[in-house]
Design a protein around this motif. Structure first.
Motif, PDB file in Angstrom:
ATOM      1  N   SER A 193     -84.572  56.813 -18.506  1.00 57.99           N
ATOM      2  CA  SER A 193     -85.290  58.043 -17.963  1.00 57.99           C
ATOM      3  C   SER A 193     -86.517  57.094 -17.140  1.00 57.99           C
ATOM      4  O   SER A 193     -87.192  56.469 -17.887  1.00 57.99           O
ATOM      5  N   ILE A 194     -86.654  57.537 -15.798  1.00 56.20           N
ATOM      6  CA  ILE A 194     -87.901  56.857 -15.047  1.00 56.20           C
ATOM      7  C   ILE A 194     -88.753  58.171 -14.532  1.00 56.20           C
ATOM      8  O   ILE A 194     -87.991  58.874 -13.705  1.00 56.20           O
ATOM      9  N   THR A 195     -89.912  58.145 -14.761  1.00 56.96           N
ATOM     10  CA  THR A 195     -90.635  59.207 -14.220  1.00 56.96           C
ATOM     11  C   THR A 195     -91.610  58.666 -12.953  1.00 56.96           C
ATOM     12  O   THR A 195     -92.302  57.711 -13.267  1.00 56.96           O
ATOM     13  N   VAL A 196     -91.723  59.341 -11.888  1.00 58.67           N
ATOM     14  CA  VAL A 196     -92.113  59.043 -10.931  1.00 58.67           C
ATOM     15  C   VAL A 196     -92.928  60.113  -9.970  1.00 58.67           C
ATOM     16  O   VAL A 196     -92.846  61.381 -10.385  1.00 58.67           O
ATOM     17  N   PRO A 197     -93.822  59.794  -9.104  1.00 61.08           N
ATOM     18  CA  PRO A 197     -94.862  61.000  -8.447  1.00 61.08           C
ATOM     19  C   PRO A 197     -93.999  61.912  -7.711  1.00 61.08           C
ATOM     20  O   PRO A 197     -92.720  61.530  -7.278  1.00 61.08           O
ATOM     21  N   PRO A 198     -94.030  63.168  -7.401  1.00 60.86           N
ATOM     22  CA  PRO A 198     -93.263  64.065  -6.946  1.00 60.86           C
ATOM     23  C   PRO A 198     -92.593  63.774  -5.676  1.00 60.86           C
ATOM     24  O   PRO A 198     -91.477  64.096  -5.228  1.00 60.86           O
ATOM     25  N   GLU A 199     -93.586  63.121  -4.768  1.00 61.85           N
ATOM     26  CA  GLU A 199     -92.994  62.601  -3.264  1.00 61.85           C
ATOM     27  C   GLU A 199     -91.976  61.710  -3.432  1.00 61.85           C
ATOM     28  O   GLU A 199     -91.416  61.271  -2.198  1.00 61.85           O
ATOM     29  N   LEU A 200     -91.638  61.022  -4.395  1.00 65.21           N
ATOM     30  CA  LEU A 200     -90.708  59.675  -4.397  1.00 65.21           C
ATOM     31  C   LEU A 200     -89.401  60.150  -5.105  1.00 65.21           C
ATOM     32  O   LEU A 200     -89.177  60.770  -6.031  1.00 65.21           O
ATOM     33  N   ASP A 201     -88.417  59.210  -4.626  1.00 67.32           N
ATOM     34  CA  ASP A 201     -86.842  59.223  -5.277  1.00 67.32           C
ATOM     35  C   ASP A 201     -86.855  58.317  -6.103  1.00 67.32           C
ATOM     36  O   ASP A 201     -87.730  57.195  -6.154  1.00 67.32           O
ATOM     37  N   ILE A 203     -83.790  55.567  -8.137  1.00 69.01           N
ATOM     38  CA  ILE A 203     -82.304  55.336  -8.460  1.00 69.01           C
ATOM     39  C   ILE A 203     -82.313  54.146  -9.552  1.00 69.01           C
ATOM     40  O   ILE A 203     -82.957  53.167  -9.196  1.00 69.01           O
ATOM     41  N   SER A 204     -81.520  54.499 -10.515  1.00 70.58           N
ATOM     42  CA  SER A 204     -81.411  53.557 -11.418  1.00 70.58           C
ATOM     43  C   SER A 204     -79.791  53.318 -11.587  1.00 70.58           C
ATOM     44  O   SER A 204     -78.998  53.979 -10.902  1.00 70.58           O
ATOM     45  N   ASN A 205     -79.123  52.547 -12.924  1.00 69.84           N
ATOM     46  CA  ASN A 205     -78.089  52.409 -12.985  1.00 69.84           C
ATOM     47  C   ASN A 205     -77.228  53.547 -13.395  1.00 69.84           C
ATOM     48  O   ASN A 205     -77.850  54.441 -13.921  1.00 69.84           O
ATOM     49  N   GLY A 206     -75.814  53.693 -13.414  1.00 73.56           N
ATOM     50  CA  GLY A 206     -75.058  54.577 -13.726  1.00 73.56           C
ATOM     51  C   GLY A 206     -75.232  56.051 -13.232  1.00 73.56           C
ATOM     52  O   GLY A 206     -75.157  55.897 -12.092  1.00 73.56           O
ATOM     53  N   ARG A 207     -74.828  56.799 -13.856  1.00 73.02           N
ATOM     54  CA  ARG A 207     -74.577  58.416 -13.240  1.00 73.02           C
ATOM     55  C   ARG A 207     -76.102  59.183 -13.464  1.00 73.02           C
ATOM     56  O   ARG A 207     -76.594  59.223 -14.680  1.00 73.02           O
ATOM     57  N   LEU A 208     -76.439  59.902 -12.301  1.00 74.24           N
ATOM     58  CA  LEU A 208     -77.733  60.714 -12.495  1.00 74.24           C
ATOM     59  C   LEU A 208     -77.240  61.953 -13.539  1.00 74.24           C
ATOM     60  O   LEU A 208     -76.136  62.741 -13.167  1.00 74.24           O
ATOM     61  N   GLN A 209     -77.889  61.966 -14.527  1.00 78.82           N
ATOM     62  CA  GLN A 209     -77.677  63.196 -15.530  1.00 78.82           C
ATOM     63  C   GLN A 209     -78.566  64.526 -15.244  1.00 78.82           C
ATOM     64  O   GLN A 209     -78.321  65.580 -15.222  1.00 78.82           O
ATOM     65  N   ALA A 210     -79.766  64.106 -14.821  1.00 78.78           N
ATOM     66  CA  ALA A 210     -80.615  65.194 -14.355  1.00 78.78           C
ATOM     67  C   ALA A 210     -81.847  64.631 -13.820  1.00 78.78           C
ATOM     68  O   ALA A 210     -82.381  63.692 -13.934  1.00 78.78           O
ATOM     69  N   ARG A 211     -82.534  65.791 -13.093  1.00 75.74           N
ATOM     70  CA  ARG A 211     -83.721  65.476 -12.122  1.00 75.74           C
ATOM     71  C   ARG A 211     -84.351  66.655 -12.768  1.00 75.74           C
ATOM     72  O   ARG A 211     -84.241  67.738 -12.364  1.00 75.74           O
ATOM     73  N   THR A 212     -85.736  66.302 -13.709  1.00 75.02           N
ATOM     74  CA  THR A 212     -86.421  67.302 -14.042  1.00 75.02           C
ATOM     75  C   THR A 212     -87.883  67.447 -13.647  1.00 75.02           C
ATOM     76  O   THR A 212     -88.683  66.220 -13.723  1.00 75.02           O
TER      77      THR A 212
END
Length: 571
Positions: A193-201, A203-212
């Motif tokens: 789980s990686i949290t970043v500023p709103p204007e940025l994307d 990408i990590s390993n595996g499958r994306l489960q949620a974008r909150t």
């Protein structure tokens, strides 16, 4: 991992001046006294062997403005023994605020260098399941020369947007997140789980489960890795990305998702350039078996450094060029993108079949380097593959063994790349049976899939599968610094030509067979030992006698003698 397709002195002359090559190439040797840090990081003391990690949940907030992070990692484990004290790892420049046992009870801890010793509030029993959650924050180490030097790269893309990635193959994952940082223990699964500023994307390993979207506007990306994963392969990529996807259909008819994340300005270029991915996957499936991580898919993510083998999320920074950023030690090497071919090979060699100890990093790098040559062979023919392999000889130093000392965390020798490729080509030649050789490659993948292995596991498998005792070969090529020397003395007397030969090697019973010319245009086997042997040659001049050095990585020491037939009758 780090690629060495071209001589490092040529590619990074300033690093040589700074002593980078020296520090990178020197593996552990018995004469060098180990440091406490090397023992803590590389050893398997009772505080590590007492538990087996089953899952991680890494949750980190990354702030580009302050170049800092804050987060936690929940380490779920099964107990191997009864214990109250366990070791996890986190670099000392990252403060720990607290550690919680089983989600509710605070646990005391002490720190020694980059090791964290957790005192559990109660003794845990053998074969039980528990967790500790480590809460931490701080300014992580910045990478100076990624991917070779570990840490976080706080870059910007050409449009000025933050472009932040992490690489830690040699330093270890504990440079930025707390974990059991030893190669022998991969989790069964991992949540990132990686949290970043709103204007940025992100990408990590595996499958994306949620974008909150969180209350403060920042965005948390939750990714799930459903397979075992090396700690150093856990990654994040933060920036402004354009995304496109494709699909590869394997030999079994099952589709594999291909996802590509690139800088928006490179989108059209990437759509064309990345077409070679499907060719690569087909070649590696042919030689090694099915792509190992189909549930998690395959991703290439553009990055500001050269590239890294992050499992199911390969970092790509080869600038859409052939070779290694447009250079290669052979012509054919420019016909494909080195980073795509090499780093993707690690999905099999390194990410699926994984070392138990960093001393065996060659299992990752030698086989991945050899995979490059198989791609060349499949696409351009065996002759071009041999040119490709032998074009690497000038990069090899032969100063230290490929296998370094076990139980210590020291950087691996650079020879594990190009020398490793040359050794595996030699092993294939010694076996002299391509059907057997390719069955060994596929068999290693099938037998040790998702497992941690040692050199002895690999060597034992090859011996069993081939029905030969090649221990002398493995001892000389992997555990000794120098390659064997073949002494040759050709002698011509009138029309008679003879050759004397023997091996000079560190291993006393070294007896590797090798092919030489015994008649015009004809290569045949000889089996030298440490004792001189003599053969008669037919229809050859001494200058025509050659060793098949494109098939065997050996040091040939050749001398010629010409004798006057009358010398015996002259008073």
């Amino acid at each position: 991992m780090k690629s060495t397709d071209n001589n490092l002195r040529t590619r990074f002359p300033t690093l040589v001046v700074l002593g980078f090559i020296l520090s990178f190439a020197k593996p552990s040797v018995g004469a060098i006294e180990p440091t406490r840090a090397e023992i803590l990081k590389g050893g398997l003391g009772p505080e590590r062997t007492c538990y087996d990690v089953t899952s991680y949940h890494l949750d980190a907030r990354i702030d580009p403005a302050t170049k800092s992070l804050k987060g936690s990692n929940k380490i779920t484990f099964k107990t191997v023994e009864d214990f109250t004290k366990m070791q996890v790892d986190l670099w000392s420049n990252l403060p720990i605020s607290k550690i919680v046992f089983d989600d509710q009870t605070p646990a005391a801890f002490t720190r020694e260098l980059n090791a964290v010793f957790v005192e559990l509030p109660e003794k845990v029993q053998k074969k039980s399941s528990h967790s500790v959650t480590v809460y931490y924050s701080g300014v992580p180490t910045a990478a100076r020369h990624p991917p070779w030097d570990g840490g976080i790269s706080w870059d910007h893309d050409p449009d000025g947007n933050p472009w932040i990635v992490v690489t830690c193959p040699e330093t270890g994952a504990s440079i930025w997140w707390p974990n059991k940082d030893h190669a022998s223990d991969k989790p069964d699964n991992t949540t990132i789980s990686i949290t970043v500023p709103p204007e940025l994307d992100e990408i990590s390993n595996g499958r994306l489960q949620a974008r909150t979207i969180l209350p403060d506007g920042w965005v948390r990306y939750d990714w799930f890795v459903s397979y075992p994963i090396n700690n150093y392969c856990v990654t994040f990529n933060i920036g402004k990305y354009a995304h496109f996807s494709d699909e590869y259909v394997g030999q079994d008819g099952e589709p594999l998702t291909l996802d590509y994340y690139v800088l928006p300005k490179n989108l059209e270029k990437a759509k064309e350039h990345f077409k070679q991915v499907k060719t690569m996957l087909a070649v590696y499936e042919k030689y090694f078996g099915k792509y190992p991580f189909p549930r998690d898919g395959y991703k290439l993510v553009e990055c500001p450094h050269t590239g890294m083998e992050h499992q199911s999320c390969i970092a790509y920074g080869n600038r859409y060029l052939g070779g290694f950023r447009g250079r290669s030690s052979s012509d054919v090497g420019l016909k494909f993108d080195f980073i795509i071919i090499h780093e993707s090979a690690h999905e099999w060699w390194g990410n699926s079949v994984t070392m138990k100890d960093i001393a065996d990093m060659w299992i990752h790098e030698s086989f991945a380097a050899y995979a490059e040559s198989l791609f060349v062979e499949d696409q351009y023919g065996r002759a071009e593959a041999l040119k490709y392999i032998n074009g690497k000889k000038g990069n090899v130093r032969n100063e230290f063994p490929i296998i370094s000392e076990y139980g210590l965390y020291r950087k691996s020798p650079a020879d594990m790349y190009d020398k490793g490729q040359l050794i595996l080509n030699t092993l294939r030649s010694v076996l002299d049976d391509d059907a057997l050789w390719f069955s060994i490659l596929r068999g290693l993948q099938a037998t040790f899939k998702y497992q941690n292995v040692s050199a002895e596991d690999i060597f034992g498998y090859v011996n069993r599968k081939s029905g030969k005792d090649l221990s002398y070969f493995f001892e000389q090529y992997f555990k000794r610094a120098q390659i064997p020397k073949l002494d040759l003395e050709t002698q011509k007397e009138g029309d008679s030509v003879t050759v004397r030969y023997r091996w000079q090697a560190d291993v006393g019973d070294f007896r590797m067979p090798v092919k030489v010319t015994t008649a015009p245009g004809k290569y045949e086997w000889i089996t030298p030992t440490s004792e001189w042997q003599t053969n008669q040659l037919h229809g050859l001049n001494t200058e025509d006698f050659k060793v098949a050095e494109d098939l065997f990585y050996v040091n040939v020491n050749s001398r010629r003698f010409y004798l006057d037939p009358q010398r015996k009758t002259t008073p």
